[in-house]
Scaffold this motif. Structure first.
Motif, PDB file in Angstrom:
ATOM      1  N   HIS A 167      24.262 -14.862 -68.963  1.00 14.03           N
ATOM      2  CA  HIS A 167      22.860 -14.575 -68.658  1.00 14.03           C
ATOM      3  C   HIS A 167      22.488 -13.164 -69.110  1.00 14.03           C
ATOM      4  CE1 HIS A 167      22.836 -18.262 -66.337  1.00 14.03           C
ATOM      5  NE2 HIS A 167      23.861 -17.831 -65.605  1.00 14.03           N
ATOM      6  N   HIS A 193      10.450 -23.561 -58.815  1.00 16.07           N
ATOM      7  CA  HIS A 193      10.957 -24.628 -59.682  1.00 16.07           C
ATOM      8  C   HIS A 193       9.936 -25.066 -60.737  1.00 16.07           C
ATOM      9  CE1 HIS A 193      14.705 -25.410 -57.485  1.00 16.07           C
ATOM     10  NE2 HIS A 193      14.016 -25.117 -56.403  1.00 16.07           N
ATOM     11  N   ASP A 232       8.214 -24.569 -63.960  1.00 15.07           N
ATOM     12  CA  ASP A 232       8.347 -23.793 -65.193  1.00 15.07           C
ATOM     13  C   ASP A 232       7.004 -23.471 -65.843  1.00 15.07           C
ATOM     14  OD1 ASP A 232      11.039 -23.621 -64.949  1.00 15.07           O
ATOM     15  OD2 ASP A 232      11.531 -25.056 -66.528  1.00 15.07           O
ATOM     16  N   LYS A 248      18.504 -16.342 -55.442  1.00 17.76           N
ATOM     17  CA  LYS A 248      18.433 -17.204 -56.620  1.00 17.76           C
ATOM     18  C   LYS A 248      17.508 -16.574 -57.652  1.00 17.76           C
ATOM     19  CE  LYS A 248      19.042 -21.475 -53.945  1.00 17.76           C
ATOM     20  NZ  LYS A 248      18.416 -22.784 -53.586  1.00 17.76           N
ATOM     21  N   ARG A 283      15.607 -17.294 -61.477  1.00 18.21           N
ATOM     22  CA  ARG A 283      15.246 -18.161 -62.603  1.00 18.21           C
ATOM     23  C   ARG A 283      14.644 -17.320 -63.716  1.00 18.21           C
ATOM     24  NH1 ARG A 283      15.277 -23.549 -62.692  1.00 18.21           N
ATOM     25  NH2 ARG A 283      15.654 -24.652 -60.721  1.00 18.21           N
ATOM     26  N   TYR A 284      14.940 -17.678 -64.946  1.00 12.76           N
ATOM     27  CA  TYR A 284      14.382 -16.985 -66.097  1.00 12.76           C
ATOM     28  C   TYR A 284      14.351 -17.946 -67.282  1.00 12.76           C
ATOM     29  CZ  TYR A 284      19.012 -16.856 -68.227  1.00 12.76           C
ATOM     30  OH  TYR A 284      20.215 -17.230 -68.793  1.00 12.76           O
ATOM     31  N   LYS A 285      13.613 -17.575 -68.310  1.00 14.39           N
ATOM     32  CA  LYS A 285      13.586 -18.320 -69.563  1.00 14.39           C
ATOM     33  C   LYS A 285      14.001 -17.400 -70.697  1.00 14.39           C
ATOM     34  CE  LYS A 285       9.518 -20.969 -68.055  1.00 14.39           C
ATOM     35  NZ  LYS A 285       8.054 -21.111 -68.266  1.00 14.39           N
ATOM     36  N   SER A 320      13.493 -23.103 -67.852  1.00 19.65           N
ATOM     37  CA  SER A 320      14.149 -22.017 -67.136  1.00 19.65           C
ATOM     38  C   SER A 320      15.625 -22.314 -66.881  1.00 19.65           C
ATOM     39  CB  SER A 320      13.452 -21.763 -65.796  1.00 19.65           C
ATOM     40  OG  SER A 320      13.623 -22.863 -64.922  1.00 19.65           O
ATOM     41  N   ARG A 321      16.379 -21.248 -66.667  1.00 19.52           N
ATOM     42  CA  ARG A 321      17.780 -21.335 -66.273  1.00 19.52           C
ATOM     43  C   ARG A 321      17.917 -20.695 -64.893  1.00 19.52           C
ATOM     44  NH1 ARG A 321      22.003 -19.635 -70.742  1.00 19.52           N
ATOM     45  NH2 ARG A 321      23.272 -20.884 -69.310  1.00 19.52           N
ATOM     46  N   LEU A 322      18.927 -21.105 -64.147  1.00 23.52           N
ATOM     47  CA  LEU A 322      19.088 -20.681 -62.751  1.00 23.52           C
ATOM     48  C   LEU A 322      20.500 -20.167 -62.505  1.00 23.52           C
ATOM     49  CD1 LEU A 322      18.276 -20.723 -59.642  1.00 23.52           C
ATOM     50  CD2 LEU A 322      19.166 -23.081 -59.638  1.00 23.52           C
TER      51      LEU A 322
END
Length: 618
Positions: A210, A463, A465, A519, A521-523, A530-532
């Motif tokens: 990441h 959640h 996007d 937690k 989340r990003y892109k 997105s990824r988590l």
């Protein structure tokens, strides 16, 4: 004989006069007497002329003058002094704090505040971002979004908290601008998260898959006895400057009549020149201006044609109304026409935000940039000027346009944004970054996020996007602080709510030693998915004295923000404690930003009328 003597005297006098008027470059450093800390933003003027300069973040200056000239050193809150240039071209000075100089009260659009009269000529203020001292501004014309502070929540009823990260830093330099004018900032100017994130922190670089890493610390709240403070630090991957992708930039410059002041368009020109100096042959720059209408003044030009770009900047003049929406559309179109796949495609807007023709309301501007961000072009927003400044519109444009927001109050701030933080300002490594925390009611009775009021999200947005969030650039750090009421601690901050009848705590909550799970989340910049990943935090607090410099300094800035806002959650916060915390955290400060923070805290302390009122009431 008399003639020879007369000639000799005349020759000596002539030589002396020539020596006195010899051109010389004077350099030096301005320090605060006693503490010997550098003072940035000090005005150095050549007496009797319109020539001058200001000190940088290290307190240093350089000025072309002549031997025999008198230099006038002046700054809000300090005694003005004069020094004559003699044989030595290095003139170092120490300024004394002058509390009595802040007692003269004038009526402004905000309130009655202390203002110090400065001796420098008007033109020397052009690159300081401040108006001439004789100019009284109507600050009521400035517009800011209202801020309702986050309160404490009970994790039994509200276990989740979700927000978008924020790398904007405009609030800090805007507050600095007011303090340097002898004004105490109004509450809604103080966005605490932007003040904390103005500074860089020493977090480790990401090592895994990441582009962002999370670091946490838990300790005591310095201002609320019995409460805890959770420090969350995010570090974005730093991309070496040689490996940064090519840039396709469009400078979008407001040249309307309101930009004619010396702390607006002239400062814009010099700020952009600093950026031009960083460009490579693979980079491209176009320039769009808008007043009553919008137009292109420079087609997309290679970055190595610096003189062409700078000439276009120098030719800009202010006049007319402000058709900002039309300018935004044209700038995005040019950016899309020269789009670089995998590159940094970005519009950089410079304005005071006073849009008044066409698309001009905050809602209309928001919808416009929300539409345009789908093109893959990012938006950076640079604010300039005062009096009619529209911070609410500028913040909206940056938040909704996949961008960042800075307020440029002087040339040193422009250098910080475009030189020292070049990669972070322009090159995104993770977009739509969101955080969601779940607190364990076994250890947490109540929690409160400090700041980020304009960045709060619904829990279900985490959640989604399609929901926009903040972006992180190369090397960016982001810091967030949660104040926590531990289980078993009584606090008036937490309103009583009856326990829920049908909800049962999960087994993991009663047996785990985890305080909270974070937690993220990003892109990726070129992705819409997105990824988590998540990081659990154990309930293991460190004594405040043993926490890192990162913790100490972030806590100091947050505490200062609580004081500036007059927050109901400030507890026993004090300016003296802020200064002690900050001073203990000034270890690595190569650009002098943290030392400047201490000076601003002292200046705010001298201007804070609430302390005087409190003493009178006692």
């Amino acid at each position: 004989m008399k003639t020879n003597l007369f000639c000799l005297i005349l020759s000596v006098f002539t030589l002396f006069a020539c020596a006195q008027s010899t051109p010389v470059t004077v350099t030096g450093t301005v320090l605060e007497e006693g503490l010997l800390t550098p003072i940035s933003g000090v005005t150095i003027a050549i007496k009797g002329t319109n020539k001058g300069t200001t000190t940088d973040v290290h307190g240093r200056y350089s000025l072309a003058a002549r031997r025999g000239d008198k230099l006038v050193f002046s700054f809000v809150g300090y005694q003005t002094i004069e020094r004559t240039i003699g044989k030595d071209s290095v003139v170092n000075v120490k300024l004394k704090v002058a509390h009595e100089a802040l007692q003269e009260v004038v009526v402004t659009g905000l309130s009655k505040r202390a203002v110090k009269s400065m001796a420098a000529p008007a033109s020397s203020f052009a690159l300081m971002g401040t108006p001439p001292p004789a100019m009284q501004m109507d600050f009521n014309a400035e517009e800011y979004k209202g801020i309702n502070e986050n309160g404490f929540h009970n994790p039994k009823n509200n276990p989740l908290t979700t927000f978008s990260i924020d790398v904007d830093r405009a609030a800090y330099s805007n507050v600095r601008r007011l303090l340097n004018l002898g004004q105490f900032p109004q509450k809604d100017m103080v966005r605490i998260e932007e003040m904390i994130n103005y500074f860089d922190y020493d977090y480790p670089q990401p090592k895994g898959e990441h582009p962002v890493v999370i670091q946490t610390e838990l300790s005591d709240s310095p201002w609320n006895k019995g409460l805890k403070l959770l420090h969350i630090g995010l570090q974005a991957k730093t991309i070496p400057s040689d490996n940064l992708p090519a840039s396709n930039l469009v400078f979008l410059v407001d040249v309307s009549g309101s930009m004619g002041m010396p702390n607006k368009l002239p400062l814009v020109k010099e700020a952009f020149k600093l950026l031009v100096n960083q460009l490579r042959p693979s980079d491209r720059v176009a320039m769009v201006v808008y007043a009553g209408a919008a137009g292109t003044v420079l087609p997309s030009t290679p970055g190595n044609q610096a003189s062409t770009i700078k000439d276009a900047l120098d030719n800009l003049q202010a006049g007319g109304s402000t058709a900002g929406g039309e300018g935004i559309r044209l700038a995005y179109k040019i950016a899309q026409d020269h789009f670089i796949k995998g590159g940094n495609n970005r519009v950089i807007l410079a304005s005071d935000g006073d849009f008044n023709v066409g698309v001009s309301s905050e809602g209309e501007l928001q919808r416009l940039v929300e539409e345009k961000r789908q093109s893959g072009v990012y938006l950076s927003v640079l604010g300039f000027g005062m009096g009619n400044y529209k911070d609410n519109k500028m913040e909206t444009l940056a938040d909704k346009g996949n961008g960042n927001y800075a307020y440029i109050d002087n040339l040193q701030e422009a250098q910080k944004v475009f030189v020292h933080e070049f990669g972070g300002t322009l090159f995104t490594v993770a977009k739509d970054v969101k955080l969601q925390l779940e607190f364990n009611p076994r250890f947490v009775k109540g929690y409160r996020l400090i700041g980020y009021e304009n960045r709060m999200l619904n829990n279900e947005d985490f959640h989604n996007d399609k929901k926009d969030a903040g972006d992180m650039g190369s090397g960016h750090t982001v810091t967030a602080l949660y104040e926590i009421i531990p289980a078993g601690v009584e606090s008036a901050y937490l309103n009583k709510v009856d326990d829920l009848k049908y909800q049962k705590s999960a087994e993991v909550a009663t047996s785990s030693d985890e305080l909270v799970t974070i937690k993220l989340r990003y892109k990726q910049p070129d992705s819409e998915t997105s990824r988590l990943f998540e990081v659990p935090v154990r309930n293991a607090a460190t004594p405040l004295a043993n926490t890192s410099n990162n913790f100490h300094f972030a806590a100091a800035v947050a505490e200062w923000g609580l004081l500036l806002r007059g927050s109901e959650f400030k507890g026993e916060a004090s300016y003296d404690q802020v200064i002690d915390l900050a001073k203990g955290a000034i270890v690595k400060d190569p650009e002098g930003y943290r030392a400047e923070f201490v000076r601003l805290v002292k200046l705010a302390q001298s201007l804070d009328t609430s302390k005087t009122v409190a003493k009178k009431d006692e």
